[in-house]
Design an enzyme around this catalytic site. Structure first.
Site, PDB file in Angstrom:
ATOM      1  N   ASN A   1       0.854  -1.197   0.000  1.00  0.00           N
ATOM      2  CA  ASN A   1       0.000   0.000   0.000  1.00  0.00           C
ATOM      3  C   ASN A   1       0.886   1.243   0.000  1.00  0.00           C
ATOM      4  OD1 ASN A   1       0.494   0.862   2.849  1.00  0.00           O
ATOM      5  ND2 ASN A   1      -0.439  -1.139   3.255  1.00  0.00           N
TER       6      ASN A   1
ATOM      7  N   PRO B   1      -4.176 -11.183  11.032  1.00  0.00           N
ATOM      8  CA  PRO B   1      -4.590 -10.875  12.408  1.00  0.00           C
ATOM      9  C   PRO B   1      -4.653  -9.363  12.599  1.00  0.00           C
ATOM     10  CG  PRO B   1      -2.301 -11.608  12.326  1.00  0.00           C
ATOM     11  CD  PRO B   1      -2.865 -11.826  10.963  1.00  0.00           C
ATOM     12  N   ASP B   2      -5.583  -8.905  13.409  1.00  0.00           N
ATOM     13  CA  ASP B   2      -5.685  -7.473  13.709  1.00  0.00           C
ATOM     14  C   ASP B   2      -4.805  -7.192  14.938  1.00  0.00           C
ATOM     15  OD1 ASP B   2      -6.443  -4.907  14.580  1.00  0.00           O
ATOM     16  OD2 ASP B   2      -8.352  -5.102  13.524  1.00  0.00           O
TER      17      ASP B   2
ATOM     18  N   LYS C   1     -12.302  -2.051  17.981  1.00  0.00           N
ATOM     19  CA  LYS C   1     -10.933  -2.531  18.222  1.00  0.00           C
ATOM     20  C   LYS C   1     -10.574  -2.494  19.706  1.00  0.00           C
ATOM     21  CE  LYS C   1      -9.307  -1.849  13.665  1.00  0.00           C
ATOM     22  NZ  LYS C   1      -8.221  -2.406  12.857  1.00  0.00           N
TER      23      LYS C   1
HETATM   24  N1  CTP Z   1      -4.357  -2.527  12.187  1.00  0.00           N
HETATM   25  C1  CTP Z   1      -3.625  -3.555  12.776  1.00  0.00           C
HETATM   26  N2  CTP Z   1      -3.662  -4.796  12.209  1.00  0.00           N
HETATM   27  C2  CTP Z   1      -4.389  -5.051  11.113  1.00  0.00           C
HETATM   28  C3  CTP Z   1      -5.130  -3.998  10.498  1.00  0.00           C
HETATM   29  C4  CTP Z   1      -5.091  -2.755  11.074  1.00  0.00           C
HETATM   30  O1  CTP Z   1      -2.953  -3.339  13.764  1.00  0.00           O
HETATM   31  N3  CTP Z   1      -4.387  -6.258  10.592  1.00  0.00           N
HETATM   32  C5  CTP Z   1      -4.342  -1.207  12.831  1.00  0.00           C
HETATM   33  C6  CTP Z   1      -3.705  -0.105  12.023  1.00  0.00           C
HETATM   34  O2  CTP Z   1      -2.328   0.022  12.375  1.00  0.00           O
HETATM   35  C7  CTP Z   1      -4.505   1.112  12.433  1.00  0.00           C
HETATM   36  C8  CTP Z   1      -5.875   0.559  12.740  1.00  0.00           C
HETATM   37  O3  CTP Z   1      -5.691  -0.828  12.949  1.00  0.00           O
HETATM   38  O4  CTP Z   1      -4.023   1.670  13.636  1.00  0.00           O
HETATM   39  C9  CTP Z   1      -6.938   0.779  11.739  1.00  0.00           C
HETATM   40  O5  CTP Z   1      -6.534   0.397  10.464  1.00  0.00           O
HETATM   41  P1  CTP Z   1      -7.532   0.519   9.235  1.00  0.00           P
HETATM   42  O6  CTP Z   1      -6.878  -0.072   8.035  1.00  0.00           O
HETATM   43  O7  CTP Z   1      -8.080   1.905   9.141  1.00  0.00           O
HETATM   44  O8  CTP Z   1      -8.719  -0.362   9.747  1.00  0.00           O
HETATM   45  P2  CTP Z   1      -9.200  -1.783   9.381  1.00  0.00           P
HETATM   46  O9  CTP Z   1      -9.356  -2.562  10.629  1.00  0.00           O
HETATM   47  O10 CTP Z   1      -8.334  -2.354   8.355  1.00  0.00           O
HETATM   48  O11 CTP Z   1     -10.634  -1.465   8.854  1.00  0.00           O
HETATM   49  P3  CTP Z   1     -11.139  -1.106   7.361  1.00  0.00           P
HETATM   50  O12 CTP Z   1      -9.979  -1.379   6.436  1.00  0.00           O
HETATM   51  O13 CTP Z   1     -12.284  -1.999   7.167  1.00  0.00           O
HETATM   52  O14 CTP Z   1     -11.527   0.339   7.421  1.00  0.00           O
END
Ligand code: CTP
Length: 398
Positions: free
Chosen positions: A208, A304-305, A342
């Site tokens: 990205n 994983p988030d 989150k």
């Molecule tokens: N993030 C993370 N791990 C992931 C995805 C996201 O730690 N696998 C963290 C990013 O570092 C950021 C936050 O979550 O601080 C939000 O990221 P964003 O991409 O905006 O959110 P998503 O959960 O990916 O939601 P979406 O793409 O559906 O908006």
């Protein structure tokens, strides 16, 4: 800043030992007193004479040297120090430290020390990646040791990869930040930054537009405020922040593993643009374009988030967990919902759909969303955003 500080510098045996001469010079120039200790094998790489000439202090090498004992015993050596620095730190010495072994002057001093200990690892890439070293590093981090480097690059042995000792200027910066008097002194801050790369095959990946600049600026601000900063970064363009412990990763899974082994923190800032999905089955060979063959189809699995996992930790959750939200529509509503989903304390939301590019650009405009408020900040440089954020964090932690 270092005038009058007493640095016990332990030089262990590796080709990078020659770089420690430059570190001695830099420290002396700043007015620090450098008390050098060398292991037996270090003497194969640099002579005690050159080290003592630069330090203006005799070099200690032997645990049972009566003259040294009469002058100052090994316990006193560590008590007199303000900071212990091991540069280079070989895999062997790190293993001894992790296991609590004391069989020569260097390892005995390290075991007897009640001071902060900073390590600048240096070794061959295979040694660095060996599971034993990975294990030892984890233990050392848990013991609160500060790790600087290593760098990635061409090594003296001709191989390429991580394992090269951090440059003396970078180690100096880390030493300076140990003595920096700031509002975040004694606090540990984790920052994730940059994009992740998710491989498709050995030559292709999904990425990205994140440059890593915002995360880097945040790391710099916290270093300036005296915090101990661990900076976990994907393959980003931005120059790495000096004075932080930098952990380089490529994929979301590697970022998660690095965060999980980095220890506990007071503050965690998740500035990384982590890929939400990775390719299900990464091809081990290059996917070829062949006439008549159907076009390749990629299938994905969810990554994983990392932010969510850390926010929901039962044990050792940071006092303050801060996420980012890159949104294109209904920024405040979406980011407010994201904060709750989150489980983090604050979210910095930005609109990434406008004409002015945030991702990859020098400026940012954020809305800080907390449990009770949404504060809209004006357009600022990413450095100014970092400064405002770090100031707000230190106010809350007081
Ligand atoms: N993030 C993370 N791990 C992931 C995805 C996201 O730690 N696998 C963290 C990013 O570092 C950021 C936050 O979550 O601080 C939000 O990221 P964003 O991409 O905006 O959110 P998503 O959960 O990916 O939601 P979406 O793409 O559906 O908006």
């Amino acid at each position: 800043m270092l005038a009058g500080k007493n640095i016990l510098l332990i030089i262990s045996g590796g080709i990078a030992a020659y770089k420690s001469l430059q570190l001695v010079r830099l420290l002396s120039k700043e007015g620090a007193k450098v008390v050098p200790v060398m292991t037996k094998s270090a003497e194969q790489f640099v002579t005690p004479l050159s080290v003592s000439a630069l330090a203006g202090e005799s070099v200690r090498t032997n645990l049972f040297d009566l003259e040294d004992e009469a002058e100052m015993g090994h316990i006193e050596l560590t008590r007199a120090a303000d900071l212990v620095v091991v540069a280079p730190a070989t895999a062997g010495l790190m293993a001894k430290m992790a296991g609590g072994l004391a069989d020569d002057l260097a390892s005995t001093l390290l075991l007897a020390s009640n001071k902060r200990i900073m390590l600048a690892p240096a070794m061959n890439v295979a040694m660095w990646e060996n599971p034993a070293t990975v294990r030892n590093l984890k233990l050392l981090r848990e013991d609160g040791r500060i790790i600087v480097g290593p760098d990635e690059g061409e090594m003296a042995c001709g191989e390429y990869g991580p394992g090269r000792m951090a440059e003396p200027e970078v180690i100096l910066e880390a030493i300076r930040s140990e003595f920096a008097d700031g509002p975040m002194r004694g606090k540990r801050v984790l920052i994730t930054s940059g994009p992740t790369h998710e491989p498709i095959d050995p030559v292709r990946y999904i990425a990205n537009r994140s440059s890593g600049l915002q995360g880097t600026e945040i790391a710099r601000e916290f270093v300036k405020m005296g915090a101990e900063v661990v900076f976990v970064t994907g393959p980003a363009d931005a120059e790495r922040p000096k004075g932080a412990e930098v952990v380089e990763v490529e994929t979301a899974l590697e970022m998660e593993a690095a965060v999980n082994t980095a220890g506990e923190f007071d503050v965690a800032v998740f500035a990384a643009a982590v890929a939400d999905w990775r390719v299900d089955t990464v091809s081990s060979g290059k996917i070829k374009k062949e006439a008549g063959r159907p076009l390749p189809k990629l299938s994905f699995v969810e990554n994983p988030d990392i932010l969510k996992t850390v926010s929901r930790r039962q044990k050792g959750r940071p006092t303050l967990v801060i996420g980012f939200a890159a949104e294109t529509d209904d920024v405040i509503e979406n980011a407010t919902a994201k904060r709750i989903r989150k489980g983090c304390d604050w979210i910095l939301a930005n609109d990434v759909s406008g004409d002015r590019p945030v991702m990859g650009g020098p400026d940012n405009q954020v809305v800080l969303i907390s449990e009770n408020a949404a504060e809209t900040w004006p357009w600022m440089t990413k450095r100014q955003v970092a400064h405002a954020l770090a100031a707000k964090v230190s106010e809350v932690l007081e």
